[in-house]
Design an enzyme around this catalytic site. Structure first.
Site, mmCIF file in Angstrom:
data_model
loop_
_atom_site.group_PDB
_atom_site.id
_atom_site.type_symbol
_atom_site.label_atom_id
_atom_site.label_comp_id
_atom_site.label_asym_id
_atom_site.label_seq_id
_atom_site.Cartn_x
_atom_site.Cartn_y
_atom_site.Cartn_z
ATOM 1 N N ASP A 193 -55.047 -5.320 -116.200
ATOM 2 C CA ASP A 193 -54.102 -4.297 -116.650
ATOM 3 C C ASP A 193 -53.413 -4.790 -117.908
ATOM 4 O OD1 ASP A 193 -52.031 -5.945 -115.914
ATOM 5 O OD2 ASP A 193 -51.137 -4.565 -114.478
ATOM 6 N N ARG A 235 -54.193 -1.979 -112.040
ATOM 7 C CA ARG A 235 -53.697 -2.833 -110.958
ATOM 8 C C ARG A 235 -52.474 -2.209 -110.295
ATOM 9 N NH1 ARG A 235 -52.036 -7.905 -112.996
ATOM 10 N NH2 ARG A 235 -54.142 -8.239 -113.782
ATOM 11 N N SER A 236 -52.516 -0.874 -110.144
ATOM 12 C CA SER A 236 -51.409 -0.193 -109.474
ATOM 13 C C SER A 236 -51.366 -0.624 -108.014
ATOM 14 C CB SER A 236 -51.612 1.321 -109.549
ATOM 15 O OG SER A 236 -52.685 1.704 -108.715
ATOM 16 N N CYS A 256 -56.986 5.804 -98.931
ATOM 17 C CA CYS A 256 -58.118 6.697 -99.223
ATOM 18 C C CYS A 256 -58.866 6.386 -100.518
ATOM 19 C CB CYS A 256 -57.644 8.146 -99.263
ATOM 20 S SG CYS A 256 -57.004 8.699 -97.684
#
Lengths: 393, 393
Positions: free
Chosen positions: A237, A214-215, A179
Site C-alpha cells: 500500500d 492493505r485495508s 466475504c
C-alpha cells in the site's frame, strides 16, 4: 527405409494471436459456487426434515439486511443480495432504518429466531464505530465474518470453533471468513492456483502473490489468509511493502509479517505468480510492465485497476469479483445454519448421554467454559484431516 | 454484547512439522495412467468388434521387444516391459538377437502384421548408428516416438499426423511423443503444474522450469515440449544454460532457444517453480540451497540427483519416474493402434465415397502426396479445439 519420410501435413498446436490471456468473468466462477450452495441447501433440508418429522417443509435460511445509509454502492449491494437470495432459494428481508436505530435493530434481530443471518450494509458511521457495530451482531448470525471472534481466528489460522478431534459425531463448526477475501480465495481455487495435490492448509506453497491494498476489511485479511495457506505474499500500500509468510519451508503454524524496508511495487511485482488489486478510485492503474510473464491478475476494486495492456502479459485476468462475493455471502449464511445444526446435534447427543448439557460445548455467546486459547490445543498429527476448512474445501 | 467473547477453543490448521514436502512415488501416478489405458483398450476392442463382426475376441495389441545387448539396465527394462504388458492386457514378445541382426529383425517386424508396435532396447552401437536404427523402425509401429517424423513434429509443436480440421469422421492421428519426456509431462499434469483452466497447448504459461540434462534422448526434447506448452524453460548442462520459450506473451507457434551467456544453474534455479533432473552418475547432487521455496522437484535419472535436503524446501518431490515411463510406452502402443484404426476408418470412408483411395490420406510410409510442411497449414482459429493432443490431453 534408409531414407526416412519427410514430415507429414499437420496441425499446429497454438495459433499466433494478439495475446494468450484468458479473461474469466466472475459470473462463470459464481455459477460453480451456486451449485455447491444449492447442494448444501438440499442436504440441510433433508437433515432438518429427518430431525423434525412434523415439519415437512423446513423454512429456507433467512437473511436480514440492515441498511442505514444512502450510499449507492450499499443500495446496489442490498438489491443484489435480495436478487441472489431469491435466485438461490434463501429468504431475504431488508430493514431500512435510521443510523441511530442500527444497534437496537441488530440486537432485536440477534434475538429473533426468524432470522438465521444478519448483514449490515456499511459504511454507517465509518471507522471504529462501524467496527463496534460489527461486534454487536451475534457471532451465530454473522454472515459477513466481521465479528472479532472470526477475525481473530482468521489471523490465527484457526479454522474451527471447537477442536475438530472432539469425540462427538456432530461435525466441528467452521469459523466464518469475511466475504471479499473468501471470494478471492474461491476464485484462486477455481483458477487452480490452489494445488489440490498438496495437503489442505498448504495448497499455496510455492506461490508468490502480490496484494495491492492493505485495508483492514479486505487487503490485510486476504494477505493473511493466503500466507496461512502457504503462499509468500507481498502486501503493498502507500506506506510500503510487507511480506506475509509461514516462514522457511512453511514450518510455522500461522503467517508472520516482515516489513520490506525500501521495497516498492517495482521490487515485488515481478516475483509474483498472482497479482490482486483493490485500489479505490479511477486514477490508479497497475504498472503492467512489472508483471511476470503469465501472471494471474485479479481485480477486486469496483474500478478497473488493470489497464487493457494486462492481457499482453497475463495468462489469466479476472476483471471484477462482485458476483462471487455475493454468492460467498450466501455460502456463509448456509455455513452459520449448518453450524447451528451441528450445535443442536451435539447438544442432543449430550442430553442422550445423560450428561449435564451445561458442561458440553455450547454457544460461544452463552458459555465460555470449554474455551481454550489456540496454543493450548495439541498440534494435530494428521494435517490432511485437521486442516479441512472453509478456505480450501 | 459490547464485550465480544474471547476466542473459542479451536484446531490449528497446520501443525509444525520437520518439513512440508509431499513425496509422490511414480507408482501412484502410473496407476492413474493405467486406468486411462485400460479404458482406451476396452473402447478399442469394442470398436474392432463392431467393425469386424466375425472376430469376436480381437487380439490384444502386440508389442515386440528387440534386445541385442547385455546391458543390465536394458535387460531390466525388457523384463519390466513384459510384466507391465501382461498386467495391462497387452501381448509381448521378446527377441534376443545379435547386434548385426537388429536391422533385418526390425525390417521383418515392420512387415509382420502380428506386431503392432516395436521397441528396440538401446544402446546397441550408440550414437549415430543407433539413431539410424531408430529410423529403420516403421513410424506406424514406433512406440518409442524416436523416428525422425515424430521427433521433427515434437520440436515443431506439430501434434497431429494430418490436419485436424479435415472433413473426415475419422479422428486425426496423433503424433507419438518419446516415452521419458512424455512421462515427465504426465507427471506434471498429475501434479497440477499444467493448469487445465488454460487452453490446451498453453497450460504451462506462467510456469518457469529448469531441466538439468540436455541429452538428445530426453533433456532437449523435454525442454522443447514444455516450452511448446507455454513454459519458460531453462535447459542446463555442462556447456551452459539455454532458455526455451514461445517468446513474449507466448505469441509464437513453437519454442525458440536463446543461449544465456554467462549463466549457470545459480542464476536460473532460484527462478524456477519446477526443477527436473536427469544427470547420470552417483556423483551429481543438485544444490538444494538454490531451490525456490515450494519448488516442485522431479528426478528422472536412475541415480538420486536430489539429496535428502530437497524436502526442506520443495513442496512436492518425485524421486524417480521409471514406472510412469513404462506405462507411457504402452500408452504409445495403444496410440499407434488407435492411429491405425483411424487410418482404416478413413480409407473405408473414401472407398464408400467412390473416390480413388490412392488420392486420400494414406500411410506416411506409402504415400506422401498429401503431405505439406507445417507452415503451409492454415493457422487454426479455435485454439482450444485444435490443440487437443497427446501432450496435454
Amino acid at each position: 527405409m534408409s531414407n526416412p519420410p519427410p514430415p507429414v501435413a499437420a496441425t499446429a498446436a497454438a495459433a499466433p494471436s494478439s495475446h494468450s490471456c484468458k479473461v474469466i468473468l466472475a459470473n462463470t466462477i459464481a455459477k460453480v459456487l451456486v451449485s455447491e450452495i444449492q447442494a448444501g441447501l438440499t442436504a440441510l433440508n433433508h437433515q432438518r426434515q429427518s430431525q423434525h418429522q412434523h415439519e415437512h417443509v423446513p423454512q429456507p435460511p433467512h437473511l436480514l439486511g440492515i441498511l442505514a445509509n444512502a450510499d449507492p454502492a450499499a443500495q446496489t449491494y442490498a438489491r443484489w443480495t435480495e436478487k441472489t437470495c431469491h435466485d438461490l432459494g434463501f429468504a431475504y428481508t431488508l430493514l431500512q432504518v435510521e443510523k441511530d436505530s442500527v444497534e437496537e435493530t441488530i440486537l432485536a434481530a440477534n434475538a429473533n429466531p426468524l432470522y438465521d443471518g444478519i448483514i449490515v450494509y456499511y459504511p454507517i458511521y465509518g471507522g471504529r464505530q462501524d467496527q463496534y457495530l460489527q461486534n454487536v451482531v451475534s457471532v451465530d448470525k454473522d454472515v459477513e465474518g466481521l465479528s472479532h471472534l472470526y477475525i481473530f481466528n482468521m489471523y490465527q489460522n484457526v479454522r474451527f470453533l471447537e477442536n475438530a478431534e472432539n469425540p462427538s459425531a456432530a461435525p466441528a463448526r467452521k469459523s466464518i471468513l469475511p466475504c471479499t477475501p473468501l471470494a478471492v480465495i474461491k476464485i484462486l481455487e477455481y483458477l487452480h492456483i490452489y494445488n489440490p495435490i498438496l495437503p489442505y492448509g498448504n495448497r499455496l506453497f510455492g506461490r508468490t502473490v502480490c496484494v495491492v491494498n492493505r485495508s483492514e476489511v479486505v487487503g490485510r485479511p486476504l494477505a493473511a489468509l493466503l500466507a496461512n495457506d502457504g503462499a509468500c505474499v507481498y502486501s503493498v500500500d502507500v506506506s510500503g511493502v510487507q511480506q506475509f509468510t509461514r516462514g522457511e519451508g512453511i514450518r510455522k503454524r500461522k503467517h508472520e509479517v516482515v516489513d520490506k524496508e525500501g521495497w516498492t511495487i517495482e521490487h515485488c511485482a515481478p516475483l509474483c505468480d498472482v497479482v490482486i488489486t483493490g485500489v479505490p478510485g479511477e486514477a490508479y492503474k497497475f504498472p503492467c510492465h512489472l508483471l511476470k510473464e503469465g501472471a494471474v491478475c485479479i481485480n477486486f476494486s469496483s474500478e478497473k485497476n488493470f489497464p487493457p495492456e494486462v492481457k499482453e502479459r497475463a495468462s489469466i485476468y479476472v476483471p471484477a469479483i462482485g458476483k462471487v462475493t455475493i454468492v460467498v455471502l450466501l455460502r456463509n449464511l448456509l455455513r452459520v445454519v449448518q453450524n447451528r445444526q451441528a450445535q443442536l446435534q451435539l447438544e442432543q447427543e449430550q442430553r442422550s448421554e445423560g450428561r449435564d448439557a451445561s458442561h458440553g460445548v455450547s454457544s460461544p455467546l452463552s458459555n465460555t467454559k470449554t474455551q481454550a486459547q489456540p496454543e493450548l490445543v495439541p498440534a494435530p498429527t494428521d494435517m490432511s484431516a485437521t486442516t479441512m476448512n472453509g478456505v480450501a474445501s
